[in-house]
Design a protein around this motif. Structure first.
Motif, short mmCIF file in Angstrom:
data_model
loop_
_atom_site.label_atom_id
_atom_site.label_comp_id
_atom_site.label_asym_id
_atom_site.label_seq_id
_atom_site.Cartn_x
_atom_site.Cartn_y
_atom_site.Cartn_z
N THR A 4 -1.67 24.90 -27.50
CA THR A 4 -1.38 25.73 -28.78
C THR A 4 -0.41 25.08 -29.34
O THR A 4 0.33 23.96 -29.16
CB THR A 4 -1.09 27.00 -28.18
OG1 THR A 4 0.26 26.91 -27.47
CG2 THR A 4 -2.07 27.73 -27.27
N GLU A 5 -0.09 25.59 -30.54
CA GLU A 5 1.04 24.96 -31.21
C GLU A 5 2.38 25.33 -30.57
O GLU A 5 3.20 24.31 -30.76
CB GLU A 5 1.17 25.64 -32.87
CG GLU A 5 2.19 25.20 -33.86
CD GLU A 5 2.11 25.88 -35.03
OE1 GLU A 5 2.98 25.69 -35.86
OE2 GLU A 5 1.04 26.95 -35.32
N PHE A 6 2.45 26.07 -30.01
CA PHE A 6 3.73 26.31 -29.33
C PHE A 6 3.86 25.62 -28.00
O PHE A 6 4.89 24.88 -28.01
CB PHE A 6 3.81 27.99 -28.75
CG PHE A 6 4.88 28.15 -27.96
CD1 PHE A 6 6.15 28.16 -28.22
CD2 PHE A 6 4.64 28.31 -26.32
CE1 PHE A 6 7.18 28.47 -27.31
CE2 PHE A 6 5.73 28.81 -25.86
CZ PHE A 6 6.96 28.78 -26.12
N THR A 7 2.90 25.22 -27.22
CA THR A 7 2.92 24.53 -26.07
C THR A 7 2.85 22.81 -26.39
O THR A 7 3.73 22.27 -25.46
CB THR A 7 1.90 25.17 -24.97
OG1 THR A 7 0.51 25.09 -25.59
CG2 THR A 7 2.04 26.40 -24.54
N GLN A 8 1.84 22.75 -26.94
CA GLN A 8 1.67 21.21 -27.34
C GLN A 8 1.85 20.22 -26.18
O GLN A 8 2.69 19.09 -26.13
CB GLN A 8 2.87 20.75 -28.43
CG GLN A 8 2.77 21.33 -29.77
CD GLN A 8 3.97 20.95 -30.79
OE1 GLN A 8 4.55 20.32 -30.54
NE2 GLN A 8 3.65 21.36 -31.91
N ASN A 9 0.97 20.40 -25.25
CA ASN A 9 0.68 19.79 -24.09
C ASN A 9 1.93 19.64 -23.09
O ASN A 9 2.05 18.52 -22.42
CB ASN A 9 0.42 18.17 -24.43
CG ASN A 9 -0.72 17.60 -23.53
OD1 ASN A 9 -1.55 18.29 -22.96
ND2 ASN A 9 -0.66 16.43 -23.41
N SER A 10 2.77 20.38 -23.49
CA SER A 10 3.99 20.68 -22.31
C SER A 10 3.75 21.67 -21.37
O SER A 10 3.51 22.94 -21.56
CB SER A 10 5.20 21.01 -23.28
OG SER A 10 6.28 21.44 -22.54
N ALA A 11 3.90 21.20 -20.07
CA ALA A 11 3.64 22.05 -18.96
C ALA A 11 4.99 23.04 -18.96
O ALA A 11 4.64 24.22 -18.52
CB ALA A 11 3.76 21.04 -17.58
N GLU A 12 6.06 22.87 -19.33
CA GLU A 12 6.99 23.74 -19.31
C GLU A 12 6.97 24.88 -20.32
O GLU A 12 7.10 26.01 -20.02
CB GLU A 12 8.42 23.10 -19.49
CG GLU A 12 9.75 23.91 -19.62
CD GLU A 12 10.78 23.11 -19.83
OE1 GLU A 12 12.02 23.89 -20.03
OE2 GLU A 12 11.02 21.92 -20.09
N ALA A 13 6.60 24.30 -21.51
CA ALA A 13 6.14 25.43 -22.57
C ALA A 13 4.86 26.39 -22.01
O ALA A 13 4.82 27.44 -22.18
CB ALA A 13 6.02 24.72 -23.91
N ALA A 14 3.95 25.69 -21.47
CA ALA A 14 2.70 26.58 -21.01
C ALA A 14 3.26 27.44 -19.92
O ALA A 14 2.72 28.67 -19.92
CB ALA A 14 1.78 25.65 -20.55
N SER A 15 3.97 26.93 -19.16
CA SER A 15 4.40 28.03 -18.10
C SER A 15 5.15 29.11 -18.66
O SER A 15 5.11 30.34 -18.31
CB SER A 15 5.27 27.23 -17.09
OG SER A 15 6.60 26.94 -17.73
#
Length: 204
Positions: A152-163
Motif C-alpha cells: 500500500t501507499e502507507f506501507t511501501q514494502n516496509s515490514a514495520e509499517a505493515a505490522s
C-alpha cells in the motif's frame, strides 16, 4: 468494511435476473427491510455518488468470476449498464421500502440515530449487523481477505509499517470473534528468508 460488504451484496443482486432479484427483494419482512435500508443509508448512500461509481466498475470486474448465476448483462460484461442496474436497486430499496411502510421509516430513522457520530456504536456491532444483512439473502457470513499489506501507499514494502497496519485488528480480539464474520490475512511466515504466506483465520 461496511461499504465494501454492502457493495458486494449489491453487485451480487445486479448479477441476478429481474425475476430472481424480485424473489429476494419482495419477500422481506419489516425488520429485514429496516435493516437493509438502514445499512444502505448509514454506510453506502452516505458516500458521494461519484465516489460510489468509481468503485462499482472495479467491484463488478473483480467479482465477475465469483457468481455461479449471472444475467445476460454480466455474460456480455456490460459494466456501464450493470452500474445502472445497481443504482436502480439502491433507489428501489431506499425509497420504496420507506415509502410503503411507516414502521420501516420509523425503524430506519431510529437505526440511523444509533449509528450517528454521537452514538456509542462499536466496530463489533457494525460487523454483527453486516452478518445479519447478508443472512437475509441466504449467505452464511462474510469473509474478508487482507492481502498485499506491504504494497500500500502507507506501507511501501516496509515490514514495520505493515505490522502497524494490521496490529490494531489483531490486538482487538472482539473483532476476530464475531460469529459469521471471518478475517484471512496473508502475511509472511518469516520476515526474511521465506515468501510463503502466513494465513490467519478467525473463528466463524
Amino acid at each position: 468494511m461496511a461499504f465494501l460488504t454492502i457493495e458486494s451484496l449489491l453487485v451480487w443482486l445486479s448479477s441476478l435476473t429481474v425475476e430472481e432479484r424480485d424473489q429476494y427483494t419482495t419477500n422481506l419482512d419489516s425488520e429485514e427491510k429496516s435493516l437493509l435500508v438502514g445499512m444502505l443509508q448509514a454506510f453506502y448512500v452516505s458516500r458521494a455518488e461519484n465516489e460510489r461509481h468509481q468503485t462499482i466498475s472495479a467491484a463488478l470486474k473483480l467479482l465477475n468470476q465469483a457468481w455461479s448465476t449471472r444475467s445476460a448483462l454480466w455474460i456480455n460484461k456490460k459494466w456501464t449498464s450493470l452500474s445502472g442496474v445497481l443504482s436502480s436497486i439502491v433507489d428501489l430499496i431506499t425509497k420504496k421500502y420507506v415509502a410503503e411502510s411507516a414502521d420501516v421509516a420509523a425503524n430506519v430513522d431510529a437505526f440511523l440515530k444509533t449509528m450517528g457520530p454521537d452514538s456509542r456504536i462499536t466496530p463489533r456491532i457494525v460487523l454483527e449487523k453486516l452478518v445479519e444483512l447478508v443472512n437475509i439473502f441466504g449467505f452464511s457470513g462474510v469473509v474478508v481477505l487482507v492481502d498485499k499489506v506491504d504494497e500500500t501507499e502507507f506501507t511501501q514494502n516496509s515490514a514495520e509499517a505493515a505490522s502497524k497496519l494490521v496490529h490494531p485488528l489483531l490486538a482487538h480480539i472482539q473483532l476476530l470473534e464475531v460469529p459469521g464474520f471471518a478475517w484471512q490475512l496473508f502475511l509472511w511466515s518469516q520476515v526474511e528468508g521465506s515468501k510463503n504466506p502466513l494465513v490467519l483465520r478467525s473463528s466463524v
